[in-house]
Scaffold this motif. Structure first.
Motif, short mmCIF file in Angstrom:
data_model
loop_
_atom_site.label_atom_id
_atom_site.label_comp_id
_atom_site.label_asym_id
_atom_site.label_seq_id
_atom_site.Cartn_x
_atom_site.Cartn_y
_atom_site.Cartn_z
N LEU A 45 -2.70 3.38 -0.15
CA LEU A 45 -1.72 3.58 -1.21
C LEU A 45 -1.82 2.45 -2.23
CD1 LEU A 45 1.36 4.50 1.03
CD2 LEU A 45 -0.02 6.10 -0.31
N SER A 46 -1.46 2.78 -3.47
CA SER A 46 -1.38 1.77 -4.53
C SER A 46 -0.06 1.03 -4.41
CB SER A 46 -1.47 2.43 -5.91
OG SER A 46 -2.72 3.08 -6.07
N THR A 47 -0.12 -0.23 -4.71
CA THR A 47 1.11 -1.02 -4.59
C THR A 47 1.98 -0.93 -5.85
OG1 THR A 47 -0.07 -2.95 -5.41
CG2 THR A 47 0.07 -2.67 -3.00
N VAL A 48 1.38 -0.51 -6.98
CA VAL A 48 2.13 -0.44 -8.21
C VAL A 48 1.48 0.60 -9.12
CG1 VAL A 48 0.81 -2.24 -9.38
CG2 VAL A 48 3.17 -1.82 -10.08
N ASN A 49 2.30 1.29 -9.88
CA ASN A 49 1.80 2.25 -10.88
C ASN A 49 1.38 1.48 -12.12
OD1 ASN A 49 2.00 4.17 -13.21
ND2 ASN A 49 2.48 5.59 -11.53
#
Length: 619
Positions: free
Chosen positions: A444-448
């Motif tokens: 998963l990405s930690t931030v958009n």
């Protein structure tokens, strides 16, 4: 844009290709694979010790002992082997010494128990003046698994019980000979003592009745004695009055007889003369006064009656001799003496009856003591008979705990975990949930990035980056709980609290994982691994924290997993609710703190630097 929309946008990235979807499923299943599989394989290893092969080598050659002039053969090794066959503590393999040694070396056996050839000889020496201690050899090989040796040592007490029982039976045989005959003799003696106690009880009842009857007899005899004494006193008074009179009559009886004879003659002549007078005055005289004659006739009739009485009295007096009166005087003396003797005898009877009553009371008391003593003897003999070892090895195996350890330790567990796996479940559930956070942000990405470059505030961006991992983590925690509950039978004391706590734990751990990954990138994953190692060693999940080095004791209250383990122990096995409340507060602080720091990191990253485009370390 809200944090939830950011989270949804992140999850939508995994649509379109099965590999992407499987990646999310794999993340959800990571705690199940880690925690579930480990708990499954270690759930109850001590319940299957009877499947661990252990070699038994019996080299005992037996011994001969002299019991009451007879030679008795004993073999403690055979006794022990027969008992072990009846009690499958391990998977016993009864083999030769060579095969056992090779099997221990090759890993075929986890332990070898050897009964040496002089085992019975040393046991036989216990009955002599120069006793020697017998030995049984235990051989292990840590090359076959150190933990296996530890598991074997956990049942060493039961093994010692079986060995001690074999020694007990063999030694008793050297002292008493045929144990079956000894047991039968003690049982017969116990039965005899019981019959004696029953007979004493019956005799005791009879003695009580006898004492009661003698009490009535004593009362009656005393009354008779009192009456006889009164009679004796009355006789004394009567004799004191009558005897002088009788003696006086005896002394003057001849004169009395003479006077009585004269009186009788006079009365007879007077009666005759009166008849003559009546005939002269009334019968032969026509001029007689009728009234006077009638009165005279009445007087003559009375005189006839008096004369008859006087003649009868005279006849009685004349027929009574002086010897008769002397005898009467002597009889009065005899009567007086007899009455006195009767009174004395009655008094003696009363005294004897009282003595007999007292003796009957002593007899009843003695019979009571006899009954109690016989009952105690019967009980002791029965106990002694029961304590004689059986000649049946199966019975001895069942009684090994009592023979080998006569004193039991009463143990109470306020909140029992019941099985090995259930006791370790809090520790491994906590590890599994931490591993989820570690693995989740590898995918998963930690931030958009768009939101990071846009006008949205830092807090929603940070929360939006955390929520996908949090959502998947909640699903993962629920899957793990259901698998452990339905598959292994976790059966927590409070299921809802366990699930709720697990959800809070995964939210906190994902927030911390998100923070480290967000702040340090790939290095953050390494830091999460390091933090995992530190928590594994300081949480007190395997060993009491007090037994660990001071470094880990110092870390224990600082790291969240310590509180997670304590709280899950309470929700699963039971305990003080304060541990759960404390854990909720600490986890909430870590959760809020991690999200706050993540927001600060997001705010810092909005200032573009060269490293923002190219991370210094990537995996």
């Amino acid at each position: 844009m809200s944090p939830f929309k950011l989270a949804a946008a992140e999850l939508r990235r995994f649509r379109g290709h099965p590999i992407r979807t499987l990646a999310l499923v794999a993340i959800i299943l990571i705690p199940l694979v880690y925690g579930g599989l480990y708990l499954w394989f270690a759930w109850n290893p001590y319940g299957k010790l009877d499947q661990m092969p252990v070699a038994v080598v019996n080299e005992d050659t037996g011994a001969s002992v002299d019991v009451n002039g007879e030679t008795q053969q004993i073999n403690g090794g055979d006794q022990l082997v027969d008992q072990l066959k009846e009690d499958r503590i391990f998977d016993w393999q009864f083999v030769s010494a060579n095969k056992a040694a090779q099997g221990l070396k090759d890993g075929d056996y986890y332990m070898v128990i050897t009964v040496p050839e002089d085992f019975s000889t040393h046991l036989a020496s216990l009955s002599g003046t120069d006793p020697e201690q017998a030995t049984v050899e235990f051989d292990l090989n840590d090359a076959n698994g150190y933990v296996a040796g530890i598991m074997a040592s956990t049942v060493e007490a039961e093994l010692r019980n079986q060995i001690n029982t074999a020694v007990y039976v063999t030694f008793a045989t050297t002292i008493f000979g045929d144990l079956a005959q000894l047991n039968q003799g003690l049982n017969d003696a116990a039965d005899g003592a019981a019959e004696l106690a029953d007979g004493a009880a019956t005799a005791q009842t009879g003695a009580g009745d006898l004492e009661s009857g003698l009490g009535d007899l004593t009362t009656g005899a005393q009354q008779v004695a009192d009456g006889a004494a009164q009679v004796s006193d009355g006789v004394d008074q009567a004799v004191d009055v009558a005897q002088p009179v009788v003696q006086t009559l005896a002394d003057n009886w001849t004169q009395i007889q003479t006077g009585a004879s004269s009186a009788a003659d006079l009365a007879d002549r007077a009666d005759t003369d009166l008849d003559t007078v009546y005939a002269t005055l009334c019968t032969d005289n026509p001029d007689a006064d009728a009234d006077a004659c009638a009165r005279l006739q009445t007087f003559i009739t009375d005189a006839d009656g008096a004369n008859t009485d006087i003649q009868a009295a005279n006849d009685q007096i004349q027929s009574t001799s002086t010897d008769t009166l002397d005898q009467a005087s002597e009889d009065l003396t005899t009567l007086q003496t007899g009455a006195s003797d009767v009174a004395d005898g009655a008094s003696q009877v009363a005294t004897a009856a009282a003595t007999a009553e007292s003796g009957a009371g002593d007899l009843a008391d003695g019979l009571t003591d006899l009954h109690d003593g016989a009952a105690t003897l019967a009980s002791k003999l029965a106990t002694a008979a029961e304590s004689v070892p059986s000649t049946n090895p199966a019975d001895d195996a069942d009684n090994a705990e009592a023979y080998g350890s006569p004193v039991a330790v009463s143990e109470q567990n306020l909140n029992p975990a019941e099985t090995y796996g259930r006791g370790l479940a809090p520790f491994f559930i906590a590890i599994a949930l931490w591993v989820f956070g570690l693995m989740a942000y590898l995918v998963l990405s930690t931030v958009n990035q768009r939101a990071l470059a846009g006008p949205l505030r830092s807090v929603p961006i940070a929360v939006g980056g955390w929520l996908p991992g949090a959502f998947l983590g909640v699903l993962s925690a629920i899957v793990l709980y259901l698998a452990v509950e339905l598959g292994l039978g976790l059966n927590p004391k409070d299921a809802l609290d366990t699930v709720g706590l697990s959800i809070l734990v995964i939210l906190t751990f994902t927030a911390m994982a998100h923070l480290f990954k967000l702040a340090f990138g790939t290095a953050g994953s390494l830091l999460l691994v390091v933090l995992l190692m530190l928590q594994l060693t300081s949480a007190g999940g395997l060993y009491p924290v007090e037994t660990t080095p001071r470094f880990f004791q110092a870390l224990h209250p600082l790291l969240p997993m310590s509180y997670v383990v304590d709280a899950l122990r309470v929700t699963i096995s039971g305990g003080e609710t304060s541990h759960v409340v404390k854990a909720l507060v600490i986890l909430a602080v870590y959760l809020v703190g991690a999200l706050a720091l993540s927001s600060l990191v997001v705010a810092a990253r909005r200032r573009w630097k060269p490293d923002s485009l190219n991370e210094p370390l990537q995996v």
